[in-house]
Write a protein that holds these residues in place. Structure first.
Motif, PDB file in Angstrom:
ATOM      1  N   SER A  69       2.936  31.867  33.059  1.00 24.62           N
ATOM      2  CA  SER A  69       4.160  31.103  32.833  1.00 24.62           C
ATOM      3  C   SER A  69       5.362  32.037  32.930  1.00 24.62           C
ATOM      4  N   GLU A  70       6.454  31.530  33.434  1.00 29.20           N
ATOM      5  CA  GLU A  70       7.690  32.311  33.506  1.00 29.20           C
ATOM      6  C   GLU A  70       8.262  32.547  32.110  1.00 29.20           C
ATOM      7  N   GLU A  71       8.021  31.619  31.202  1.00 29.42           N
ATOM      8  CA  GLU A  71       8.549  31.749  29.846  1.00 29.42           C
ATOM      9  C   GLU A  71       7.598  32.573  28.984  1.00 29.42           C
ATOM     10  N   ILE A  72       8.139  33.567  28.304  1.00 33.07           N
ATOM     11  CA  ILE A  72       7.327  34.384  27.410  1.00 33.07           C
ATOM     12  C   ILE A  72       7.060  33.574  26.141  1.00 33.07           C
ATOM     13  N   PRO A  73       5.795  33.449  25.747  1.00 36.11           N
ATOM     14  CA  PRO A  73       5.493  32.671  24.544  1.00 36.11           C
ATOM     15  C   PRO A  73       6.014  33.387  23.297  1.00 36.11           C
ATOM     16  N   TYR A  74       6.321  32.601  22.294  1.00 40.08           N
ATOM     17  CA  TYR A  74       6.835  33.180  21.056  1.00 40.08           C
ATOM     18  C   TYR A  74       5.769  34.077  20.442  1.00 40.08           C
ATOM     19  N   ASN A  75       6.186  35.263  19.988  1.00 45.81           N
ATOM     20  CA  ASN A  75       5.300  36.208  19.321  1.00 45.81           C
ATOM     21  C   ASN A  75       6.149  37.096  18.422  1.00 45.81           C
ATOM     22  N   GLU A  76       5.520  38.020  17.712  1.00 47.62           N
ATOM     23  CA  GLU A  76       6.265  38.833  16.755  1.00 47.62           C
ATOM     24  C   GLU A  76       7.258  39.791  17.426  1.00 47.62           C
ATOM     25  N   TYR A  77       7.140  40.001  18.719  1.00 48.36           N
ATOM     26  CA  TYR A  77       8.067  40.876  19.445  1.00 48.36           C
ATOM     27  C   TYR A  77       9.004  40.087  20.366  1.00 48.36           C
ATOM     28  N   TYR A  78       9.065  38.812  20.188  1.00 46.95           N
ATOM     29  CA  TYR A  78       9.813  37.917  21.072  1.00 46.95           C
ATOM     30  C   TYR A  78      11.243  38.383  21.311  1.00 46.95           C
ATOM     31  N   GLU A  79      11.915  38.879  20.271  1.00 43.48           N
ATOM     32  CA  GLU A  79      13.327  39.272  20.402  1.00 43.48           C
ATOM     33  C   GLU A  79      13.532  40.427  21.386  1.00 43.48           C
ATOM     34  N   TYR A  80      12.496  41.196  21.678  1.00 43.31           N
ATOM     35  CA  TYR A  80      12.623  42.296  22.643  1.00 43.31           C
ATOM     36  C   TYR A  80      12.892  41.787  24.061  1.00 43.31           C
ATOM     37  N   TYR A  81      12.521  40.535  24.336  1.00 44.55           N
ATOM     38  CA  TYR A  81      12.571  40.006  25.696  1.00 44.55           C
ATOM     39  C   TYR A  81      13.837  39.211  25.989  1.00 44.55           C
ATOM     40  N   GLY A  82      14.804  39.264  25.082  1.00 47.80           N
ATOM     41  CA  GLY A  82      16.076  38.572  25.298  1.00 47.80           C
ATOM     42  C   GLY A  82      16.917  39.309  26.305  1.00 47.80           C
ATOM     43  N   PRO A  83      17.928  38.720  26.839  1.00 50.42           N
ATOM     44  CA  PRO A  83      18.462  37.424  26.428  1.00 50.42           C
ATOM     45  C   PRO A  83      17.799  36.239  27.127  1.00 50.42           C
ATOM     46  N   ASP A  84      16.996  36.488  28.187  1.00 52.37           N
ATOM     47  CA  ASP A  84      16.460  35.340  28.927  1.00 52.37           C
ATOM     48  C   ASP A  84      15.054  34.935  28.510  1.00 52.37           C
ATOM     49  N   PHE A  85      14.282  35.834  27.898  1.00 54.35           N
ATOM     50  CA  PHE A  85      12.926  35.554  27.413  1.00 54.35           C
ATOM     51  C   PHE A  85      12.000  35.082  28.528  1.00 54.35           C
ATOM     52  N   ASN A  86      12.202  35.635  29.727  1.00 52.95           N
ATOM     53  CA  ASN A  86      11.372  35.293  30.886  1.00 52.95           C
ATOM     54  C   ASN A  86      10.471  36.460  31.258  1.00 52.95           C
ATOM     55  N   LEU A  87       9.394  36.135  31.966  1.00 54.99           N
ATOM     56  CA  LEU A  87       8.458  37.153  32.426  1.00 54.99           C
ATOM     57  C   LEU A  87       9.115  38.066  33.457  1.00 54.99           C
ATOM     58  N   HIS A  88       9.719  37.483  34.471  1.00 55.23           N
ATOM     59  CA  HIS A  88      10.253  38.285  35.576  1.00 55.23           C
ATOM     60  C   HIS A  88      11.633  38.840  35.247  1.00 55.23           C
ATOM     61  N   ILE A  89      11.872  40.040  35.742  1.00 54.99           N
ATOM     62  CA  ILE A  89      13.153  40.713  35.530  1.00 54.99           C
ATOM     63  C   ILE A  89      14.001  40.587  36.787  1.00 54.99           C
ATOM     64  N   THR A  90      15.287  40.653  36.619  1.00 56.50           N
ATOM     65  CA  THR A  90      16.203  40.531  37.754  1.00 56.50           C
ATOM     66  C   THR A  90      16.556  41.925  38.250  1.00 56.50           C
ATOM     67  N   PRO A  91      16.252  42.214  39.520  1.00 60.51           N
ATOM     68  CA  PRO A  91      16.651  43.513  40.065  1.00 60.51           C
ATOM     69  C   PRO A  91      18.174  43.640  40.072  1.00 60.51           C
ATOM     70  N   SER A  92      18.645  44.855  39.969  1.00 59.36           N
ATOM     71  CA  SER A  92      20.092  45.075  40.006  1.00 59.36           C
ATOM     72  C   SER A  92      20.565  45.042  41.461  1.00 59.36           C
ATOM     73  N   ASN A  93      21.846  45.190  41.647  1.00 55.89           N
ATOM     74  CA  ASN A  93      22.369  45.221  43.014  1.00 55.89           C
ATOM     75  C   ASN A  93      22.529  46.674  43.481  1.00 55.89           C
ATOM     76  N   MET A  94      21.600  47.535  43.039  1.00 57.94           N
ATOM     77  CA  MET A  94      21.592  48.939  43.426  1.00 57.94           C
ATOM     78  C   MET A  94      21.509  49.054  44.953  1.00 57.94           C
ATOM     79  N   GLU A  95      22.325  49.905  45.514  1.00 60.17           N
ATOM     80  CA  GLU A  95      22.337  50.087  46.964  1.00 60.17           C
ATOM     81  C   GLU A  95      21.107  50.865  47.401  1.00 60.17           C
ATOM     82  N   ASN A  96      20.493  50.436  48.494  1.00 62.79           N
ATOM     83  CA  ASN A  96      19.332  51.115  49.052  1.00 62.79           C
ATOM     84  C   ASN A  96      19.820  52.194  50.016  1.00 62.79           C
TER      85      ASN A  96
END
Length: 159
Positions: free
Chosen positions: A69-96
């Motif tokens: 699931s894209e959504e991280i299930p609630y757990n005791e470490y849930y707050e670490y995954y904010g602000p979006d609480f999703n599995l996938h991370i957004t890459p930055s716009n770092m120049e290649n």
């Protein structure tokens, strides 16, 4: 094949300077899995702990052919995954800064190095089925029941 899946190549890593998404990272695992050879997958690296956990969870799902699931299930470490609480991370716009020529030259050099390595001396073979008496095998089936010394002695094969 031993595949070391260091998460320090992920976008947002505190020490790494790459910008891989979880999907890109997992694509490498999927590619190696496609060869259908025995794999030993190792973790390692990764200095943004919430992304390391995301990475290894995602790659475990890839290895087990399970879509997470894209959504991280609630757990005791849930707050670490904010602000979006999703599995996938957004890459930055770092120049290649890697040019196509640089990547191609690096690939050629890598293949040249690999071609100079010695070939493995032993091929993988199927292990033959046991020649041990089937009655003894049945007694071994329950790991909570010890076999007698007499039955254990029957399992010893003469040279």
């Amino acid at each position: 094949v031993v595949l070391q899946c260091g998460a320090d190549s992920l976008a947002g890593d505190r020490l790494g300077c790459f910008n891989l998404s979880l999907k890109g990272h997992a694509a490498c695992v999927e590619y190696m899995k496609s060869f259908n050879v025995p794999l030993l997958i190792l973790g390692g690296g990764g200095y943004t702990i919430r992304n390391v956990a995301r990475c290894w969870a995602n790659e475990t799902g890839v290895l087990l052919d399970q879509k997470l699931s894209e959504e991280i299930p609630y757990n005791e470490y849930y707050e670490y995954y904010g602000p979006d609480f999703n599995l996938h991370i957004t890459p930055s716009n770092m120049e290649n800064h890697n040019t196509k020529k640089y990547i191609e030259d690096t690939k050629i050099e890598l293949f040249e190095c690999l071609s100079s390595l010695p070939k493995p001396s032993v091929q993988i073979k199927q292990v033959p089925h046991s020649t041990v008496d089937s009655k003894v095998e049945e007694k071994e089936g329950d790991p909570d029941v010890r076999i007698s010394q007499a039955d254990a002695d029957k399992m010893v094969q003469d040279d």
